[in-house]
Design a protein around this motif. Structure first.
Motif, PDB file in Angstrom:
ATOM      1  N   CYS A  53       0.805  -1.235   0.000  1.00  0.00           N
ATOM      2  CA  CYS A  53       0.000   0.000   0.000  1.00  0.00           C
ATOM      3  C   CYS A  53       0.833   1.278   0.000  1.00  0.00           C
ATOM      4  O   CYS A  53       0.501   2.246  -0.679  1.00  0.00           O
ATOM      5  N   SER A  56      -4.503  -6.808  -2.380  1.00  0.00           N
ATOM      6  CA  SER A  56      -5.057  -6.054  -1.257  1.00  0.00           C
ATOM      7  C   SER A  56      -4.011  -5.950  -0.148  1.00  0.00           C
ATOM      8  O   SER A  56      -2.976  -6.625  -0.193  1.00  0.00           O
ATOM      9  N   CYS A  57      -4.312  -5.137   0.859  1.00  0.00           N
ATOM     10  CA  CYS A  57      -3.370  -4.907   1.960  1.00  0.00           C
ATOM     11  C   CYS A  57      -3.098  -6.205   2.726  1.00  0.00           C
ATOM     12  O   CYS A  57      -3.995  -7.007   2.955  1.00  0.00           O
ATOM     13  N   GLY A 113      -9.809  -1.916   0.945  1.00  0.00           N
ATOM     14  CA  GLY A 113      -9.021  -3.043   0.447  1.00  0.00           C
ATOM     15  C   GLY A 113      -7.534  -2.776   0.538  1.00  0.00           C
ATOM     16  O   GLY A 113      -6.740  -3.692   0.687  1.00  0.00           O
ATOM     17  N   ARG A 114      -7.172  -1.514   0.414  1.00  0.00           N
ATOM     18  CA  ARG A 114      -5.779  -1.108   0.630  1.00  0.00           C
ATOM     19  C   ARG A 114      -5.790   0.065   1.590  1.00  0.00           C
ATOM     20  O   ARG A 114      -6.789   0.783   1.674  1.00  0.00           O
ATOM     21  N   VAL A 115      -4.681   0.265   2.295  1.00  0.00           N
ATOM     22  CA  VAL A 115      -4.651   1.360   3.250  1.00  0.00           C
ATOM     23  C   VAL A 115      -4.650   2.691   2.522  1.00  0.00           C
ATOM     24  O   VAL A 115      -3.871   2.906   1.595  1.00  0.00           O
ATOM     25  N   LEU A 167       1.800   3.156  -3.078  1.00  0.00           N
ATOM     26  CA  LEU A 167       0.839   4.009  -3.779  1.00  0.00           C
ATOM     27  C   LEU A 167       0.832   5.416  -3.196  1.00  0.00           C
ATOM     28  O   LEU A 167       0.181   6.309  -3.714  1.00  0.00           O
ATOM     29  N   GLY A 168       1.535   5.596  -2.085  1.00  0.00           N
ATOM     30  CA  GLY A 168       1.506   6.893  -1.415  1.00  0.00           C
ATOM     31  C   GLY A 168       2.868   7.324  -0.936  1.00  0.00           C
ATOM     32  O   GLY A 168       3.744   7.677  -1.733  1.00  0.00           O
ATOM     33  N   HIS A 224      -7.500   4.155  -3.055  1.00  0.00           N
ATOM     34  CA  HIS A 224      -7.435   3.293  -4.232  1.00  0.00           C
ATOM     35  C   HIS A 224      -8.425   2.158  -4.042  1.00  0.00           C
ATOM     36  O   HIS A 224      -8.169   1.247  -3.259  1.00  0.00           O
ATOM     37  N   ASP A 255      -5.399  -7.128  -8.667  1.00  0.00           N
ATOM     38  CA  ASP A 255      -6.317  -6.719  -7.600  1.00  0.00           C
ATOM     39  C   ASP A 255      -5.803  -7.075  -6.206  1.00  0.00           C
ATOM     40  O   ASP A 255      -6.586  -7.490  -5.335  1.00  0.00           O
ATOM     41  N   ILE A 293     -10.249  -1.239  -4.751  1.00  0.00           N
ATOM     42  CA  ILE A 293      -9.946  -2.457  -5.494  1.00  0.00           C
ATOM     43  C   ILE A 293     -11.257  -3.157  -5.837  1.00  0.00           C
ATOM     44  O   ILE A 293     -12.294  -2.881  -5.243  1.00  0.00           O
ATOM     45  N   GLY A 337      -1.493  10.410  -1.357  1.00  0.00           N
ATOM     46  CA  GLY A 337      -2.721  10.383  -2.144  1.00  0.00           C
ATOM     47  C   GLY A 337      -3.890  10.959  -1.368  1.00  0.00           C
ATOM     48  O   GLY A 337      -4.020  10.741  -0.173  1.00  0.00           O
TER      49      GLY A 337
END
Lengths: 302, 187
Positions: free
Chosen positions: A12, A43-44, B126-128, A15-16, B165, A41, B167, B161
């Protein structure tokens, strides 16, 4: 060299807050002919908060991703992040126990049947590409740059689970940075914790632990710290002022991801390395090796 | 230091549960102190980790579950790596906070709120979603100044961000947490 192809789990923070780790990892892999395919797809993994709440929940969150790696018809997945790595490896390891697997799988839509080995990108570079190939691929050695390699606490520990490098005195990043032409100084706190995710709820704790790392790096004469973990990097770079306030001093120590420096040495496109994303400017450190050549921070390389 | 009446306060069930949930034989600890010597968090702990091990052996449920240390352990694995008897100490610390949470102890509330906010973000998206996680933490703790000094450092870097995001497996992720909550409720 060809044929190195992997499933890739970005994590994750890529993405940041650690987007430069993700982009520089992709750039380094490209330069070393390692093909990465993102886990569809993904996930965390749940990171620390999940295993601090429940082990089956933590395993389930990781196993959803491991099952997706299996669906790609692969049995190997790479991730840049040590926390993701620990969780993915722990889930695969513990779910070899039937009773535990049943508990974790009961939380999932589709069960994970085992058989996926997660490794760090660092480990894959060392084991699959090899130090000699890396050295031979360096086009712009980081001459004169004095760095301390900091691995963080969980990249290599516990050794039975992580099964890579030395748990007390790891060398993979030291050797890679040396191959990239840097001068790697002996850093005694290579695996000491930086304060982990307590930066938000207990900033006093993180400031103290990070300050110790920064003070020691400065003491041994390091101009920069090289990391392999998004959380370590964040604590040492973004939170460097908080650590400085705690220590009653001022720091100006750039904190790179090893992929950023390796990418530079391999001649990866500079735009992909995200050097401008670092809070403590690396300009001063990067100018030295390039003196008389090109100024790396101004993007003058083509 | 408190004086404990060990025979009166020994909780055999607590010892058995710690051993079962962690898969570790806590009786193997002979108090060498290696874990405490290497623990980077000892300075912040109210009870050093080796003493927590001793209190577990002595069945001191309340003393263990109400301590701050179990919330401040970062699972850095130093103790586990260095234990001469191969006890997975970090796993025991994990299990102790699972129990503390279930039994209503949370002596480092902000740590718990931060972890809960993190998992809430995973459940929703689904994601942090980092910015959302921080916002929820600030909202729940009322600590509005949290990391305010970092804003001018990170915002110009344009990497935090401002949107989650999403998912495709969002519903699947929510179900993992829902099933977990149901199982917890039953046990």
């Amino acid at each position: 060299m060809s044929g190195l192809s992997y499933a890739y789990y970005p994590g994750c923070s890529g993405l940041g807050t650690s987007s430069e780790y993700d982009s520089s990892t992709r750039a380094v892999c490209k330069a070393l002919f390692m093909e990465l395919s993102d886990v569809p797809d993904w996930s965390c993994c749940g990171s620390s908060p999940a295993h601090a709440v429940d082990h089956a929940l933590s395993a389930a969150l990781s196993a959803r991703n491991l099952a997706r790696v299996r669906a790609m018809d692969r049995d190997d997945v790479l991730t840049p992040c040590p926390s993701c790595l620990t969780n993915l490896r722990t889930a695969d390891h513990r779910m070899r126990d039937e009773a535990f697997a049943a508990r974790a799988n009961s939380l999932l839509d589709a069960p994970y049947k085992g058989g996926v080995r997660a490794r760090s990108v660092l480990q894959a570079i060392v084991e699959d590409v090899g130090m000699e190939m890396v050295r031979a691929s360096v086009v712009r050695p980081l001459k004169g740059m004095k760095v301390a390699a900091y691995y963080g606490c969980i990249m290599n520990r516990p050794p039975e689970l992580m099964a890579f490098d030395d748990p007390e005195h790891p060398m993979a990043m030291d050797l890679l940075m040396e191959a990239a032409g840097a001068t790697v100084l002996p850093f005694p706190l290579k695996v000491e914790c930086c304060g982990a995710s307590f930066g938000v709820p207990r900033p006093d704790v993180t400031a103290r632990l990070s300050a110790r790392l920064l003070l020691t790096a400065r003491e041994i004469g390091a101009e920069a710290i090289v990391t392999a973990c998004p959380l370590c990097q964040m604590n040492l770079d973004l939170r460097q002022n908080q650590a400085a306030r705690f220590a009653g001093t001022a720091f100006e120590i750039p904190v790179f991801y090893f992929t950023q420096l390796l990418g530079l040495a391999l001649g990866a496109p500079e735009g992909s390395l995200g050097l401008d994303k670092l809070c403590v400017s690396p300009a001063r450190v990067l100018e030295a090796p390039a003196a008389g050549e090109t100024n790396l921070t101004q993007g003058s390389r083509s | 230091m408190d004086v404990l009446d060990l025979s009166a306060s020994y909780d055999a069930d607590f010892v058995a549960r710690v051993q079962a949930e962690s898969g570790q034989n806590t009786a193997l600890c002979y108090q060498c102190g290696n874990c405490t010597a290497g623990c980077p968090y000892t300075f912040a702990y109210d009870i050093p980790v080796s003493r927590i091990m001793r209190l577990v052996q002595a069945g001191q449920r309340r003393a263990v579950l109400s301590c701050r240390s179990i919330w401040l352990c970062a699972t850095c694995e130093s103790c586990t790596t260095r234990c001469p008897n191969d006890i997975d100490v970090a796993r025991i610390m994990d299990v102790l906070r699972h129990m503390a949470r279930r039994e209503g102890f949370a002596t480092e509330r902000n740590v718990k709120v931060f972890w809960d906010s993190f998992l809430d973000s995973v459940r929703r998206h689904g994601r942090v979603f980092e910015a959302g996680l921080l916002a929820r933490y600030v909202f729940l703790t009322g600590r509005f100044w949290t990391d305010a000094d970092l804003a001018p450092r990170i915002l110009p870097k344009n990497k935090l961000g401002l949107k989650p995001h999403a998912i495709k497996g969002q519903a699947e992720m929510a179900k993992i947490f829902q099933r977990f909550a149901e199982q917890e409720g039953r046990s």
